[in-house]
Write a protein that holds these residues in place. Structure first.
Motif, PDB file in Angstrom:
ATOM      1  N   ASN A   1       0.806  -1.214   0.000  1.00 26.90           N
ATOM      2  CA  ASN A   1       0.000   0.000   0.000  1.00 26.90           C
ATOM      3  C   ASN A   1       0.840   1.265   0.000  1.00 26.90           C
ATOM      4  OD1 ASN A   1      -3.112  -0.611   0.370  1.00 26.90           O
ATOM      5  ND2 ASN A   1      -2.026  -2.120   1.600  1.00 26.90           N
ATOM      6  N   GLY A   2       2.145   1.124  -0.267  1.00 30.02           N
ATOM      7  CA  GLY A   2       2.995   2.290  -0.478  1.00 30.02           C
ATOM      8  C   GLY A   2       3.688   2.841   0.748  1.00 30.02           C
ATOM      9  N   PHE A   3       3.628   2.152   1.886  1.00 29.51           N
ATOM     10  CA  PHE A   3       4.309   2.633   3.082  1.00 29.51           C
ATOM     11  C   PHE A   3       5.768   2.179   3.074  1.00 29.51           C
ATOM     12  CE2 PHE A   3      -0.137   2.619   4.335  1.00 29.51           C
ATOM     13  CZ  PHE A   3      -0.257   3.847   4.980  1.00 29.51           C
ATOM     14  N   SER A   4       6.612   3.030   3.593  1.00 31.11           N
ATOM     15  CA  SER A   4       8.035   2.698   3.656  1.00 31.11           C
ATOM     16  C   SER A   4       8.269   1.584   4.668  1.00 31.11           C
ATOM     17  CB  SER A   4       8.837   3.939   4.060  1.00 31.11           C
ATOM     18  OG  SER A   4      10.162   3.589   4.373  1.00 31.11           O
ATOM     19  N   PRO A   5       9.181   0.656   4.365  1.00 27.50           N
ATOM     20  CA  PRO A   5       9.508  -0.394   5.349  1.00 27.50           C
ATOM     21  C   PRO A   5      10.059   0.172   6.650  1.00 27.50           C
ATOM     22  CG  PRO A   5      10.325  -0.985   3.168  1.00 27.50           C
ATOM     23  CD  PRO A   5       9.871   0.445   3.081  1.00 27.50           C
ATOM     24  N   ALA A   6      10.611   1.410   6.586  1.00 21.79           N
ATOM     25  CA  ALA A   6      11.170   2.035   7.781  1.00 21.79           C
ATOM     26  C   ALA A   6      10.117   2.778   8.594  1.00 21.79           C
ATOM     27  CB  ALA A   6      12.287   3.000   7.385  1.00 21.79           C
ATOM     28  N   ASP A   7       8.873   2.777   8.145  1.00 23.95           N
ATOM     29  CA  ASP A   7       7.816   3.484   8.867  1.00 23.95           C
ATOM     30  C   ASP A   7       7.625   2.853  10.243  1.00 23.95           C
ATOM     31  OD1 ASP A   7       5.392   4.624   9.789  1.00 23.95           O
ATOM     32  OD2 ASP A   7       4.749   4.988   7.730  1.00 23.95           O
ATOM     33  N   PRO A   8       7.840   3.623  11.313  1.00 23.42           N
ATOM     34  CA  PRO A   8       7.706   3.036  12.662  1.00 23.42           C
ATOM     35  C   PRO A   8       6.283   2.587  12.983  1.00 23.42           C
ATOM     36  CG  PRO A   8       7.922   5.430  12.781  1.00 23.42           C
ATOM     37  CD  PRO A   8       8.200   5.047  11.353  1.00 23.42           C
ATOM     38  N   ARG A   9       5.312   3.030  12.201  1.00 25.44           N
ATOM     39  CA  ARG A   9       3.933   2.626  12.474  1.00 25.44           C
ATOM     40  C   ARG A   9       3.683   1.152  12.164  1.00 25.44           C
ATOM     41  NH1 ARG A   9       0.641   7.008   9.148  1.00 25.44           N
ATOM     42  NH2 ARG A   9       2.383   6.563   7.733  1.00 25.44           N
ATOM     43  N   ILE A  10       4.558   0.538  11.368  1.00 24.95           N
ATOM     44  CA  ILE A  10       4.411  -0.893  11.108  1.00 24.95           C
ATOM     45  C   ILE A  10       4.581  -1.680  12.403  1.00 24.95           C
ATOM     46  CG2 ILE A  10       5.386  -2.872   9.899  1.00 24.95           C
ATOM     47  CD1 ILE A  10       6.100  -1.035   7.598  1.00 24.95           C
ATOM     48  N   ALA A  11       5.643  -1.350  13.142  1.00 25.30           N
ATOM     49  CA  ALA A  11       5.857  -2.016  14.424  1.00 25.30           C
ATOM     50  C   ALA A  11       4.742  -1.693  15.398  1.00 25.30           C
ATOM     51  CB  ALA A  11       7.215  -1.602  15.002  1.00 25.30           C
ATOM     52  N   GLU A  12       4.241  -0.451  15.368  1.00 25.19           N
ATOM     53  CA  GLU A  12       3.126  -0.070  16.244  1.00 25.19           C
ATOM     54  C   GLU A  12       1.882  -0.902  15.912  1.00 25.19           C
ATOM     55  OE1 GLU A  12       2.951   1.908  18.746  1.00 25.19           O
ATOM     56  OE2 GLU A  12       4.810   3.073  18.679  1.00 25.19           O
ATOM     57  N   THR A  13       1.655  -1.129  14.626  1.00 21.37           N
ATOM     58  CA  THR A  13       0.492  -1.916  14.198  1.00 21.37           C
ATOM     59  C   THR A  13       0.591  -3.349  14.704  1.00 21.37           C
ATOM     60  OG1 THR A  13       0.281  -0.556  12.195  1.00 21.37           O
ATOM     61  CG2 THR A  13      -0.828  -2.689  12.198  1.00 21.37           C
ATOM     62  N   VAL A  14       1.766  -3.948  14.512  1.00 17.71           N
ATOM     63  CA  VAL A  14       1.954  -5.342  14.931  1.00 17.71           C
ATOM     64  C   VAL A  14       1.791  -5.472  16.440  1.00 17.71           C
ATOM     65  CG1 VAL A  14       3.589  -7.251  14.981  1.00 17.71           C
ATOM     66  CG2 VAL A  14       3.416  -5.817  12.944  1.00 17.71           C
ATOM     67  N   ALA A  15       2.347  -4.528  17.183  1.00 23.74           N
ATOM     68  CA  ALA A  15       2.220  -4.574  18.638  1.00 23.74           C
ATOM     69  C   ALA A  15       0.763  -4.423  19.069  1.00 23.74           C
ATOM     70  CB  ALA A  15       3.080  -3.487  19.271  1.00 23.74           C
ATOM     71  N   ALA A  16       0.035  -3.526  18.394  1.00 24.03           N
ATOM     72  CA  ALA A  16      -1.376  -3.319  18.739  1.00 24.03           C
ATOM     73  C   ALA A  16      -2.210  -4.559  18.443  1.00 24.03           C
ATOM     74  CB  ALA A  16      -1.926  -2.119  17.967  1.00 24.03           C
ATOM     75  N   ILE A  17      -1.870  -5.282  17.376  1.00 27.90           N
ATOM     76  CA  ILE A  17      -2.583  -6.521  17.063  1.00 27.90           C
ATOM     77  C   ILE A  17      -2.373  -7.551  18.173  1.00 27.90           C
ATOM     78  CG2 ILE A  17      -2.562  -8.517  15.507  1.00 27.90           C
ATOM     79  CD1 ILE A  17      -2.155  -6.600  13.196  1.00 27.90           C
ATOM     80  N   GLY A  18      -1.140  -7.656  18.658  1.00 29.41           N
ATOM     81  CA  GLY A  18      -0.875  -8.577  19.758  1.00 29.41           C
ATOM     82  C   GLY A  18      -1.656  -8.216  21.005  1.00 29.41           C
ATOM     83  N   GLU A  19      -1.748  -6.911  21.301  1.00 32.75           N
ATOM     84  CA  GLU A  19      -2.499  -6.474  22.478  1.00 32.75           C
ATOM     85  C   GLU A  19      -3.990  -6.763  22.314  1.00 32.75           C
ATOM     86  OE1 GLU A  19      -1.546  -2.380  22.796  1.00 32.75           O
ATOM     87  OE2 GLU A  19       0.544  -2.708  23.401  1.00 32.75           O
ATOM     88  N   ALA A  20      -4.523  -6.528  21.108  1.00 34.80           N
ATOM     89  CA  ALA A  20      -5.937  -6.809  20.873  1.00 34.80           C
ATOM     90  C   ALA A  20      -6.221  -8.303  20.982  1.00 34.80           C
ATOM     91  CB  ALA A  20      -6.346  -6.290  19.491  1.00 34.80           C
ATOM     92  N   ALA A  21      -5.301  -9.130  20.477  1.00 36.93           N
ATOM     93  CA  ALA A  21      -5.481 -10.575  20.573  1.00 36.93           C
ATOM     94  C   ALA A  21      -5.445 -11.036  22.022  1.00 36.93           C
ATOM     95  CB  ALA A  21      -4.396 -11.286  19.755  1.00 36.93           C
TER      96      ALA A  21
END
Length: 473
Positions: free
Chosen positions: A71-91
């Motif tokens: 979807n065009g986001f940079s691999p260095a975008d820190p929000r990727i790690a934020e997203t993954v962490a939030a998914i773990g918390e929601a799970a």
């Protein structure tokens, strides 16, 4: 014959009692959680397990990174790690709710149950195999339950050929192949169920096969269920003398094809507990992994204080992206066992954070890209001689009068127009008759008496006429 033996095998319904739980279609989250936890867990959280499955959290992180890149986001975008962490918390939050309702530890809740909660009963809209070669298919229902059906195809049991050991159920071990035998304990149980199924209107389904016995769930013709237990006997070693049988199932002395059990609608937890052990090492179906990521990502994005990437509603995770991540993970790719076993039994999962998520290095090039904390540090880059362009100039900020001038200055001719001055005298016609001059002045007297009214009327009339002429010019 030899002594009764146990191979520790499981059929599709291993560990599940004869009762099949079906929930009524009520609304609300309480029903969905109840549908998920209305069964004993497959793996006890603190219990030791002989099988350790690859972590689902790593695969989920890899799929999120792949979707972000697509979807065009940079691999260095820190929000990727934020997203993954939030998914773990929601799970973890969803697992805690399920665990509380079932009276079990959080680590005993499987990933697929958590994903079903997040999806609101829409995780798998059509029958979908959990693994690429799984023996069964799952389809989600609106009330939070799942309908599990046999995938058909080839037999899940080993082939039987002479002089191989074989197993029989019931009194079928005289001198040769009995009426319900198989290449394994589970195959023999399945043979007995296929032999008895349909007799006098009864439906036989294997409930479990272990400890040298088979447990069957029997649906009565008039409704209701009962159970039946049959012993499994072994021929010893090298005793099979019949024809080779690729399905491993012998019914009435002949090789029979595998007939999958009828569809069963039950809770997600019950379905997870009843997943055949033969499916556990199979690589998780990429469609199931993608659906899990989409369900959990959509759930996490709605959380308060969420700082990750927005959930791509129009471009969610696809099976192709999930498959690529599984290929990159290789032997660490999630399996069916990863999805249906308690999260606390997965390799790398700790008792304090069984639903931890992370981005694998193969899916996160940013991990190898140094990010300077001080923009002024680092190697100097020579961009050539200074062209001397200088700083750009800025125009003066306009005043309020200058901003309004174009509006207030509209139609300047109209603003300066005025009715021109005019003087005139009332005409007094006259005529002569018989030597006398007669003059008409009555009209002037009348006009003079109404001078103000007539003046005002004509000023207004000529003003309107002049305005129309100016505007239509």
């Amino acid at each position: 014959m030899g002594a009764v033996v146990s191979l520790g095998g499981r059929s599709r319904y291993a560990g599940v009692s004869m009762q099949r739980f079906r929930l009524s279609a009520f609304c609300g989250a309480a029903l969905l959680y109840g549908a998920l936890v209305w069964a004993p867990p497959r793996v006890v959280y603190a219990a030791s397990s002989s099988t350790s499955y690859p972590s689902m959290g790593m695969a989920i992180g890899g799929v999120v990174a792949a979707v972000a890149a697509a979807n065009g986001f940079s691999p260095a975008d820190p929000r990727i790690a934020e997203t993954v962490a939030a998914i773990g918390e929601a799970a973890a939050a969803a697992a805690a709710t399920i665990a509380a309702g079932a009276g079990i530890a959080v680590g005993a809740v499987p990933w697929i149950a958590v994903a079903a909660v997040a999806a609101g009963g829409a995780l798998l809209a059509v029958p979908t195999s959990l693994g690429n070669g799984s023996l069964q298919q799952w389809q989600s229902n609106s009330d939070g339950s799942v309908t599990v059906s046999g995938a058909g195809g080839s037999s899940p049991y080993p082939a039987l050929a002479a002089p191989q050991q074989y197993f029989c159920v019931g009194n079928n071990t005289e001198t040769g192949p009995g009426s319900a035998c198989g290449s394994s304990v589970a195959a023999a149980c399945q043979a007995f169920a296929q032999k008895e199924n349909g007799t006098n209107g009864y439906t036989w389904v294997v409930g479990s096969s272990s400890s040298g016995s088979c447990s069957f769930d029997i649906t009565l013709p008039q409704g209701g269920q009962e159970t039946d237990v049959q012993n499994v006997t072994s021929s010893g070693t090298g005793a099979w003398s019949g024809n080779a049988c690729s399905s491993g199932i012998i019914v009435n002395g002949s090789c029979a094809s595998y007939s999958p059990p009828p569809p069963v609608t039950e809770s997600v937890m019950a379905a997870a507990a009843a997943t055949p052990a033969a499916d556990d090492p199979d690589v998780l179906n990429a469609q199931v992994l993608a659906a899990t990521v989409n369900a959990l990502w959509g759930q996490a994005a709605q959380g308060e204080g969420y700082a990750g990437l927005p959930f791509p509603v129009n471009a969610p995770a696809t099976a192709g992206e999930a498959s690529s991540v599984e290929d990159q993970l290789g032997t660490s790719a999630p399996t069916v066992g990863s999805a249906v076993s308690g999260a606390g039994s997965l390799s790398g999962a700790s008792s304090s954070a069984p639903f931890a998520t992370s981005v694998p290095s193969t899916s996160n090039p940013a991990s190898s890209v140094p990010v300077a904390t001080n923009p002024g540090s680092g190697a100097e880059i020579n961009l050539g001689p200074d062209p001397g362009i200088g700083a750009p100039g800025l125009e003066a900020t306009p005043t309020a009068a200058q901003i309004l001038a174009p509006i207030l200055g509209l139609l300047p001719d109209l603003r300066s127009w005025a009715v021109p001055a005019h003087t005139s005298a009332c005409p007094e016609p006259s005529f002569q008759l018989w030597g006398e001059t007669y003059t008409f002045t009555s009209q002037c007297d009348l006009l003079e008496q109404n001078r103000d009214e007539i003046h005002g009327f004509f000023v207004a009339a000529f003003t309107v006429a002049a305005l129309l002429v100016v505007l239509t010019a």
